[in-house]
Design a protein around this motif. Structure first.
Motif, PDB file in Angstrom:
ATOM      1  N   SER A 240      34.187 117.309  35.915  1.00 31.83           N
ATOM      2  CA  SER A 240      33.144 116.816  36.905  1.00 31.83           C
ATOM      3  C   SER A 240      33.798 116.536  38.433  1.00 31.83           C
ATOM      4  O   SER A 240      33.215 116.798  39.444  1.00 31.83           O
ATOM      5  CB  SER A 240      32.718 115.377  36.699  1.00 31.83           C
ATOM      6  OG  SER A 240      33.921 114.180  36.610  1.00 31.83           O
ATOM      7  N   SER A 241      35.091 117.060  38.542  1.00 28.19           N
ATOM      8  CA  SER A 241      35.821 116.737  39.656  1.00 28.19           C
ATOM      9  C   SER A 241      36.079 118.288  40.487  1.00 28.19           C
ATOM     10  O   SER A 241      36.687 119.179  39.566  1.00 28.19           O
ATOM     11  CB  SER A 241      37.185 116.131  39.356  1.00 28.19           C
ATOM     12  OG  SER A 241      37.820 116.347  40.919  1.00 28.19           O
ATOM     13  N   ALA A 242      35.861 118.504  41.646  1.00 30.71           N
ATOM     14  CA  ALA A 242      36.197 119.757  42.440  1.00 30.71           C
ATOM     15  C   ALA A 242      37.392 119.440  43.289  1.00 30.71           C
ATOM     16  O   ALA A 242      38.168 120.554  43.475  1.00 30.71           O
ATOM     17  CB  ALA A 242      34.932 119.702  43.527  1.00 30.71           C
ATOM     18  N   SER A 243      38.288 118.469  43.027  1.00 29.24           N
ATOM     19  CA  SER A 243      39.434 118.446  43.563  1.00 29.24           C
ATOM     20  C   SER A 243      40.560 118.924  42.818  1.00 29.24           C
ATOM     21  O   SER A 243      40.539 119.095  41.466  1.00 29.24           O
ATOM     22  CB  SER A 243      40.018 116.850  44.164  1.00 29.24           C
ATOM     23  OG  SER A 243      39.842 116.217  42.861  1.00 29.24           O
ATOM     24  N   MET A 244      41.792 119.428  43.466  1.00 27.07           N
ATOM     25  CA  MET A 244      42.985 119.732  42.809  1.00 27.07           C
ATOM     26  C   MET A 244      43.345 118.746  41.829  1.00 27.07           C
ATOM     27  O   MET A 244      43.462 117.574  42.133  1.00 27.07           O
ATOM     28  CB  MET A 244      44.016 120.063  43.722  1.00 27.07           C
ATOM     29  CG  MET A 244      43.612 121.213  44.558  1.00 27.07           C
ATOM     30  SD  MET A 244      43.793 122.965  43.410  1.00 27.07           S
ATOM     31  CE  MET A 244      42.940 123.858  44.539  1.00 27.07           C
ATOM     32  N   GLN A 245      43.843 119.119  40.596  1.00 27.55           N
ATOM     33  CA  GLN A 245      44.365 118.056  39.507  1.00 27.55           C
ATOM     34  C   GLN A 245      45.697 118.649  39.067  1.00 27.55           C
ATOM     35  O   GLN A 245      45.914 119.783  39.259  1.00 27.55           O
ATOM     36  CB  GLN A 245      43.520 118.125  38.436  1.00 27.55           C
ATOM     37  CG  GLN A 245      42.096 117.883  38.899  1.00 27.55           C
ATOM     38  CD  GLN A 245      41.064 117.874  37.539  1.00 27.55           C
ATOM     39  OE1 GLN A 245      41.252 117.371  36.332  1.00 27.55           O
ATOM     40  NE2 GLN A 245      39.787 118.367  37.762  1.00 27.55           N
ATOM     41  N   PHE A 246      46.419 117.466  38.230  1.00 27.50           N
ATOM     42  CA  PHE A 246      47.937 117.856  38.282  1.00 27.50           C
ATOM     43  C   PHE A 246      48.914 118.110  39.308  1.00 27.50           C
ATOM     44  O   PHE A 246      49.602 119.013  39.179  1.00 27.50           O
ATOM     45  CB  PHE A 246      48.019 119.029  36.980  1.00 27.50           C
ATOM     46  CG  PHE A 246      47.066 118.854  35.796  1.00 27.50           C
ATOM     47  CD1 PHE A 246      47.480 118.009  34.835  1.00 27.50           C
ATOM     48  CD2 PHE A 246      45.967 119.642  35.789  1.00 27.50           C
ATOM     49  CE1 PHE A 246      46.665 117.793  33.544  1.00 27.50           C
ATOM     50  CE2 PHE A 246      44.958 119.491  34.438  1.00 27.50           C
ATOM     51  CZ  PHE A 246      45.437 118.420  33.587  1.00 27.50           C
ATOM     52  N   VAL A 247      48.470 117.630  40.429  1.00 27.37           N
ATOM     53  CA  VAL A 247      49.079 117.866  41.800  1.00 27.37           C
ATOM     54  C   VAL A 247      50.565 117.354  41.833  1.00 27.37           C
ATOM     55  O   VAL A 247      50.743 116.453  41.304  1.00 27.37           O
ATOM     56  CB  VAL A 247      48.483 117.149  42.828  1.00 27.37           C
ATOM     57  CG1 VAL A 247      49.193 117.204  44.371  1.00 27.37           C
ATOM     58  CG2 VAL A 247      46.818 117.925  42.863  1.00 27.37           C
ATOM     59  N   GLU A 248      51.446 118.365  42.204  1.00 25.45           N
ATOM     60  CA  GLU A 248      52.978 117.956  42.504  1.00 25.45           C
ATOM     61  C   GLU A 248      53.019 118.355  43.979  1.00 25.45           C
ATOM     62  O   GLU A 248      52.799 119.518  44.338  1.00 25.45           O
ATOM     63  CB  GLU A 248      53.795 118.903  41.483  1.00 25.45           C
ATOM     64  CG  GLU A 248      53.306 118.607  40.104  1.00 25.45           C
ATOM     65  CD  GLU A 248      54.303 119.405  39.157  1.00 25.45           C
ATOM     66  OE1 GLU A 248      55.508 119.705  39.342  1.00 25.45           O
ATOM     67  OE2 GLU A 248      53.756 120.007  38.180  1.00 25.45           O
ATOM     68  N   ASN A 249      53.608 117.566  44.800  1.00 21.57           N
ATOM     69  CA  ASN A 249      53.999 117.784  45.947  1.00 21.57           C
ATOM     70  C   ASN A 249      55.448 117.285  46.447  1.00 21.57           C
ATOM     71  O   ASN A 249      55.454 116.094  46.444  1.00 21.57           O
ATOM     72  CB  ASN A 249      53.159 117.242  46.950  1.00 21.57           C
ATOM     73  CG  ASN A 249      53.003 117.856  48.417  1.00 21.57           C
ATOM     74  OD1 ASN A 249      53.776 118.679  48.829  1.00 21.57           O
ATOM     75  ND2 ASN A 249      51.907 117.270  49.114  1.00 21.57           N
ATOM     76  N   MET A 250      56.387 118.136  46.706  1.00 21.08           N
ATOM     77  CA  MET A 250      57.607 117.767  46.962  1.00 21.08           C
ATOM     78  C   MET A 250      58.192 118.457  48.425  1.00 21.08           C
ATOM     79  O   MET A 250      57.812 119.970  48.283  1.00 21.08           O
ATOM     80  CB  MET A 250      58.610 117.773  45.778  1.00 21.08           C
ATOM     81  CG  MET A 250      58.392 116.977  44.821  1.00 21.08           C
ATOM     82  SD  MET A 250      59.608 117.463  43.351  1.00 21.08           S
ATOM     83  CE  MET A 250      58.758 118.980  42.552  1.00 21.08           C
ATOM     84  N   PRO A 251      59.201 118.085  49.016  1.00 19.40           N
ATOM     85  CA  PRO A 251      59.668 118.817  50.286  1.00 19.40           C
ATOM     86  C   PRO A 251      60.220 120.016  49.708  1.00 19.40           C
ATOM     87  O   PRO A 251      61.082 120.031  48.488  1.00 19.40           O
ATOM     88  CB  PRO A 251      60.757 117.777  50.957  1.00 19.40           C
ATOM     89  CG  PRO A 251      60.080 116.492  50.448  1.00 19.40           C
ATOM     90  CD  PRO A 251      59.578 116.827  49.066  1.00 19.40           C
ATOM     91  N   TRP A 252      60.243 121.046  50.401  1.00 23.47           N
ATOM     92  CA  TRP A 252      60.904 122.375  50.010  1.00 23.47           C
ATOM     93  C   TRP A 252      61.931 122.804  51.126  1.00 23.47           C
ATOM     94  O   TRP A 252      63.226 122.680  50.976  1.00 23.47           O
ATOM     95  CB  TRP A 252      60.128 123.236  49.571  1.00 23.47           C
ATOM     96  CG  TRP A 252      60.599 124.824  49.136  1.00 23.47           C
ATOM     97  CD1 TRP A 252      61.753 124.965  48.411  1.00 23.47           C
ATOM     98  CD2 TRP A 252      60.089 126.176  49.309  1.00 23.47           C
ATOM     99  NE1 TRP A 252      61.797 126.218  48.361  1.00 23.47           N
ATOM    100  CE2 TRP A 252      60.945 127.013  48.729  1.00 23.47           C
ATOM    101  CE3 TRP A 252      58.691 126.386  49.779  1.00 23.47           C
ATOM    102  CZ2 TRP A 252      60.574 128.625  48.713  1.00 23.47           C
ATOM    103  CZ3 TRP A 252      58.341 127.923  49.986  1.00 23.47           C
ATOM    104  CH2 TRP A 252      59.312 128.849  49.366  1.00 23.47           C
TER     105      TRP A 252
END
Length: 492
Positions: free
Chosen positions: A55-67
């Motif tokens: 039901s969700s259009a957003s990104m899922q299982f998101v990972e966000n770290m500085p690179w």
């Protein structure tokens, strides 16, 4: 480390270990290690589907770290309903390809298996990347293992084919790099795709960016007229290389259109949609006619892939939920069917060492089980109702008729051409009496080949008979994409 990082780095790390530590004298152990790695990678991806919120259009299982802090690059991953199935398809096809090479590859087995596992992880990274530079790194990194696969295990003209593949795809991607740098500067120093999608851009800037992305993604699809590298590469590539190239790597280009062109340059996408639609219709009709006259089975299926991918770009640039969903479904179905077609050609080539249609005839008399599988996959390639090949094409044709009747009529003609070249090949290769001694001495598929083709046959039939799970996942994300593509980003 989240589930997406595991899906990306597990096959890469295990592939590098097999590549570095394997030896030809331990080929049996290497094969089992590769099979374990492919199975592990596939099962790591399964929770992406079971835990996904449709039901969700957003990104899922998101990972966000500085690179790379200095340039504000981030290791930003996530999947939505558009990218989810491609992650699963990548791990699935890699597993099938590892099984297909079990007895066929006898030299440098560890390098072959390692290259495919690394390629699997890198392609998964393309579908998960939400940072522009991370996407570019993964996108370009796919060239290296595929270049090695073609150049080492390919046919007599493998070096020529490998160079042609590398140069075509690299040259197009350089313009994309310029576009990414421009967006980085315009956004105040961000590579985040969500920031780029909200960035106001002038009409001229959008047009230039659109064609920069077009240069990279059209070659990868490949669209007519930049498709000429594909038949040469398919003919020279080993069976597994052809399967992965057709099933996964061609999808990187179409996925790029969905992730970059439509949401970042919506005004230019609408303005130039007529060009993309025209090129897609030419691919569907003209390339289908070219496929009819081919004498090499691999070339025939290669041109068939260009025609089928024409449906994908046609569906994308009609900007309708049915068209875009149909394009995505067609990509997944083509992944199953094209891989199966190339693996079937590989089964025959391993026995007779010829891809020429004239070298066969009456194969059904000596290989009835194999002929049954080949007939099923051929029917799917034609778009027979009840198989995976029908669902996406039907959705795109329906959307095309709603968009413009004549475009829909031209697209529907591809079903006739598809039936013509596929069934004519089946008639000459499989049906009729045995016409030469090579065919008379053929033995039917063994247990490994039966298992490999059965896995693909189940996928083709399940998707054809019950496509609802495939479409349910993508509906919310497709609606959001169309909304993004319908809002002008011209500065007020």
């Amino acid at each position: 480390m989240g589930i997406l990082s595991l899906a990306i780095w597990t096959p890469i790390v295990l592939g590098v270990l097999i590549f570095a530590l394997g030896r030809d004298e331990h080929a049996g152990l290497v094969r089992w290690a590769a099979l374990f790695s492919a199975l592990l990678s596939f099962f790591l991806c399964v929770p992406l589907y079971t835990d996904f919120d449709n039901s969700s259009a957003s990104m899922q299982f998101v990972e966000n770290m500085p690179w790379v802090l200095r340039f504000n690059m981030s290791y930003h991953l996530g999947v939505d309903g558009i990218s989810l199935w491609f992650v699963l398809l990548t791990s699935f096809i890699t597993l099938v390809v590892v099984i297909s090479a079990w007895e066929v590859i006898t030299e440098r087995v560890h390098q072959y298996m390692g290259a495919f596992l690394v390629l699997s992880g890198v392609m998964t990274g393309v579908f998960c990347a939400l940072d522009g530079m991370l996407f570019y790194v993964f996108f370009e990194a796919t060239l290296i293992p595929m270049y090695l696969i073609i150049g080492i295990w390919g046919g007599p003209n493998k070096i020529y084919a490998a160079f042609k593949f590398f140069l075509y795809t690299l040259m197009g991607s350089l313009l994309m790099l310029v576009a990414l740098i421009y967006l980085y500067i315009q956004s105040g120093g961000s590579f985040d795709l969500t920031v780029w999608q909200a960035l106001p851009l002038s009409s001229q800037a959008q047009t230039l960016l659109f064609f920069a992305f077009f240069a990279a993604f059209a070659v990868k699809v490949p669209m007519w007229p930049v498709h000429t590298w594909l038949p040469d590469v398919h003919v020279e590539a080993p069976t597994g290389g052809s399967a992965v190239l057709a099933a996964i790597m061609l999808k990187l280009g179409a996925y790029g259109f969905l992730r970059f062109s439509l949401p970042i340059t919506p005004d230019a996408s609408h303005e130039w949609a007529w060009l993309l639609i025209a090129l897609s219709v030419i691919a569907v009709v003209y390339v289908g006619l070219v496929a009819i006259v081919q004498q090499d089975m691999k070339k025939l299926v290669a041109y068939s892939s260009v025609a089928h991918m024409g449906f994908v770009t046609l569906g994308i640039f009609m900007f309708s939920p049915l068209g875009i969903s149909g394009g995505i479904v067609q990509m997944i179905a083509h992944g199953f069917v094209s891989a199966a077609m190339f693996l079937c050609i590989g089964v025959l080539y391993d026995r007779v060492h010829s891809r020429e249609i004239a070298s066969y005839g009456g194969v059904v008399n000596t290989m009835p089980k194999f002929a049954a599988f080949s007939m099923l996959f051929a029917m799917a390639n034609c778009g027979l109702p009840g198989t995976a090949g029908f669902v996406g094409e039907w959705m795109v044709i329906l959307a095309a008729v709603q968009f413009n009747f004549w475009i829909g009529l031209a697209a529907a003609s591809a079903l006739i051409f598809g039936a013509a070249y596929t069934l004519w090949m089946i008639k000459r290769v499989y049906l009729g009496p045995v016409v030469n001694e090579d065919v008379r001495q053929l033995s039917d598929i063994n247990a490994r080949e039966f298992a490999m083709l059965s896995i693909l046959a189940v996928a083709v039939m399940v998707m054809g008979l019950y496509p609802k799970p495939f479409t349910d996942v993508m509906n919310a994300s497709v609606d959001q994409l169309i909304q993004q593509a319908s809002v002008s980003k011209l500065p007020q």
